[in-house]
Motif scaffolding. Structure first.
Motif, PDB file in Angstrom:
ATOM      1  N   ALA A   1      45.058   9.818   4.853  1.00  0.00           N
ATOM      2  CA  ALA A   1      43.936  10.133   3.970  1.00  0.00           C
ATOM      3  C   ALA A   1      42.737   9.246   4.279  1.00  0.00           C
ATOM      4  N   ALA A   2      42.974   7.982   4.594  1.00  0.00           N
ATOM      5  CA  ALA A   2      41.877   7.064   4.928  1.00  0.00           C
ATOM      6  C   ALA A   2      41.175   7.510   6.209  1.00  0.00           C
ATOM      7  N   PHE A   3      41.947   7.862   7.254  1.00  0.00           N
ATOM      8  CA  PHE A   3      41.352   8.340   8.498  1.00  0.00           C
ATOM      9  C   PHE A   3      40.547   9.621   8.256  1.00  0.00           C
ATOM     10  N   ASP A   4      41.144  10.575   7.546  1.00  0.00           N
ATOM     11  CA  ASP A   4      40.474  11.853   7.307  1.00  0.00           C
ATOM     12  C   ASP A   4      39.188  11.663   6.501  1.00  0.00           C
ATOM     13  N   ALA A   5      39.239  10.839   5.480  1.00  0.00           N
ATOM     14  CA  ALA A   5      38.071  10.619   4.633  1.00  0.00           C
ATOM     15  C   ALA A   5      36.959   9.903   5.393  1.00  0.00           C
ATOM     16  N   CYS A   6      37.317   8.946   6.235  1.00  0.00           N
ATOM     17  CA  CYS A   6      36.316   8.214   7.002  1.00  0.00           C
ATOM     18  C   CYS A   6      35.591   9.157   7.959  1.00  0.00           C
ATOM     19  N   ARG A   7      36.350   9.964   8.678  1.00  0.00           N
ATOM     20  CA  ARG A   7      35.730  10.912   9.612  1.00  0.00           C
ATOM     21  C   ARG A   7      34.864  11.926   8.866  1.00  0.00           C
ATOM     22  N   TYR A   8      35.364  12.437   7.767  1.00  0.00           N
ATOM     23  CA  TYR A   8      34.596  13.381   6.969  1.00  0.00           C
ATOM     24  C   TYR A   8      33.277  12.751   6.524  1.00  0.00           C
ATOM     25  N   ALA A   9      33.335  11.521   6.038  1.00  0.00           N
ATOM     26  CA  ALA A   9      32.136  10.859   5.513  1.00  0.00           C
ATOM     27  C   ALA A   9      31.085  10.654   6.594  1.00  0.00           C
ATOM     28  N   ILE A  10      31.449  10.152   7.760  1.00  0.00           N
ATOM     29  CA  ILE A  10      30.440   9.911   8.791  1.00  0.00           C
ATOM     30  C   ILE A  10      29.893  11.226   9.324  1.00  0.00           C
ATOM     31  N   ASP A  11      30.742  12.220   9.479  1.00  0.00           N
ATOM     32  CA  ASP A  11      30.259  13.517   9.962  1.00  0.00           C
ATOM     33  C   ASP A  11      29.276  14.142   8.977  1.00  0.00           C
ATOM     34  N   GLN A  12      29.600  14.096   7.705  1.00  0.00           N
ATOM     35  CA  GLN A  12      28.714  14.670   6.688  1.00  0.00           C
ATOM     36  C   GLN A  12      27.424  13.865   6.543  1.00  0.00           C
ATOM     37  N   LEU A  13      27.528  12.560   6.603  1.00  0.00           N
ATOM     38  CA  LEU A  13      26.347  11.699   6.528  1.00  0.00           C
ATOM     39  C   LEU A  13      25.360  12.054   7.635  1.00  0.00           C
ATOM     40  N   LYS A  14      25.854  12.172   8.872  1.00  0.00           N
ATOM     41  CA  LYS A  14      24.994  12.476  10.019  1.00  0.00           C
ATOM     42  C   LYS A  14      24.333  13.844   9.857  1.00  0.00           C
ATOM     43  N   GLU A  15      25.031  14.764   9.233  1.00  0.00           N
ATOM     44  CA  GLU A  15      24.520  16.118   9.086  1.00  0.00           C
ATOM     45  C   GLU A  15      23.552  16.265   7.917  1.00  0.00           C
ATOM     46  N   ARG A  16      23.810  15.542   6.807  1.00  0.00           N
ATOM     47  CA  ARG A  16      23.119  15.848   5.552  1.00  0.00           C
ATOM     48  C   ARG A  16      22.189  14.779   5.003  1.00  0.00           C
ATOM     49  N   ALA A  17      22.444  13.524   5.291  1.00  0.00           N
ATOM     50  CA  ALA A  17      21.645  12.463   4.663  1.00  0.00           C
ATOM     51  C   ALA A  17      20.228  12.452   5.231  1.00  0.00           C
ATOM     52  N   PRO A  18      19.229  12.251   4.387  1.00  0.00           N
ATOM     53  CA  PRO A  18      17.839  12.211   4.859  1.00  0.00           C
ATOM     54  C   PRO A  18      17.520  10.860   5.513  1.00  0.00           C
ATOM     55  N   ILE A  19      18.076  10.698   6.701  1.00  0.00           N
ATOM     56  CA  ILE A  19      17.885   9.488   7.501  1.00  0.00           C
ATOM     57  C   ILE A  19      17.473   9.941   8.894  1.00  0.00           C
ATOM     58  N   TRP A  20      16.392   9.344   9.393  1.00  0.00           N
ATOM     59  CA  TRP A  20      15.843   9.755  10.680  1.00  0.00           C
ATOM     60  C   TRP A  20      15.853   8.587  11.653  1.00  0.00           C
ATOM     61  N   LYS A  21      16.052   8.909  12.924  1.00  0.00           N
ATOM     62  CA  LYS A  21      16.121   7.846  13.927  1.00  0.00           C
ATOM     63  C   LYS A  21      15.161   8.142  15.070  1.00  0.00           C
ATOM     64  N   ARG A  22      14.506   7.074  15.503  1.00  0.00           N
ATOM     65  CA  ARG A  22      13.578   7.135  16.631  1.00  0.00           C
ATOM     66  C   ARG A  22      14.108   6.189  17.698  1.00  0.00           C
ATOM     67  N   GLU A  23      14.409   6.756  18.878  1.00  0.00           N
ATOM     68  CA  GLU A  23      14.890   5.936  19.991  1.00  0.00           C
ATOM     69  C   GLU A  23      13.701   5.324  20.719  1.00  0.00           C
ATOM     70  N   HIS A  24      13.813   4.040  21.030  1.00  0.00           N
ATOM     71  CA  HIS A  24      12.798   3.332  21.821  1.00  0.00           C
ATOM     72  C   HIS A  24      13.428   3.010  23.172  1.00  0.00           C
ATOM     73  N   TYR A  25      12.703   3.364  24.241  1.00  0.00           N
ATOM     74  CA  TYR A  25      13.248   3.257  25.588  1.00  0.00           C
ATOM     75  C   TYR A  25      12.606   2.113  26.368  1.00  0.00           C
ATOM     76  N   ALA A  26      13.305   1.676  27.400  1.00  0.00           N
ATOM     77  CA  ALA A  26      12.858   0.559  28.228  1.00  0.00           C
ATOM     78  C   ALA A  26      11.528   0.862  28.922  1.00  0.00           C
ATOM     79  N   ASP A  27      11.216   2.144  29.134  1.00  0.00           N
ATOM     80  CA  ASP A  27       9.953   2.495  29.797  1.00  0.00           C
ATOM     81  C   ASP A  27       8.760   2.483  28.847  1.00  0.00           C
ATOM     82  N   GLY A  28       8.992   2.096  27.586  1.00  0.00           N
ATOM     83  CA  GLY A  28       7.909   1.989  26.610  1.00  0.00           C
ATOM     84  C   GLY A  28       7.699   3.241  25.775  1.00  0.00           C
ATOM     85  N   THR A  29       8.403   4.319  26.062  1.00  0.00           N
ATOM     86  CA  THR A  29       8.265   5.539  25.277  1.00  0.00           C
ATOM     87  C   THR A  29       9.269   5.528  24.132  1.00  0.00           C
TER      88      THR A  29
END
Length: 137
Positions: free
Chosen positions: A101-129
């Motif tokens: 149950a712990a394994f299943d719940a952990c995977r469910y939580a991270i998968d749902q978080l990535k899909e649904r939570a209003p969190i945005w990410k901007r990657e910064h690269y070594a070339d300055g972009t």
């Protein structure tokens, strides 16, 4: 424990959310990688969140996990601001009487978080972009 933080995430603090009763504790740590999916070298990620809505979504995900997997305790902490390579961007802890149950719940939580939570990410690269990235599994 559901939090959005600007300081580094301490995984040991998550363990306190589990209490002393569970027989299985599973922790997922999302670490900033040094290479993007397209092969470019990453120097950092910058996260932004709509905090009130993200925290509500974390709680909803935890409620759903309990409905699916039984008596499970979840903790979710996501960092915002600049997070450099090797640092923890997100941590999820699931605790239950039994490991399955712990394994299943952990995977469910991270998968749902990535899909649904209003969190945005901007990657910064070594070339300055930089580029905004979609939530990805």
């Amino acid at each position: 424990m559901f939090r959005i933080v600007t300081d580094p995430i301490d995984p040991q603090q998550l363990a306190t959310a589990a209490g002393t009763g569970p027989g299985g504790i599973v922790t997922f740590l999302g670490i900033v990688r040094d290479v993007a999916d397209d092969g470019r070298r990453v120097t950092a990620l910058r996260y932004e969140a709509f905090e009130p809505m993200a925290l509500r979504e974390f709680e909803t995900i935890a409620d759903e996990a309990r409905e699916r997997f039984g008596d499970v305790v979840l903790a979710i902490v996501h960092r915002v601001g600049e997070v450099t390579v090797g640092e923890i961007a997100v941590a999820v802890l699931a605790a239950a009487r039994h490991r399955a149950a712990a394994f299943d719940a952990c995977r469910y939580a991270i998968d749902q978080l990535k899909e649904r939570a209003p969190i945005w990410k901007r990657e910064h690269y070594a070339d300055g972009t930089a580029a905004w990235r979609p939530g990805e599994a």
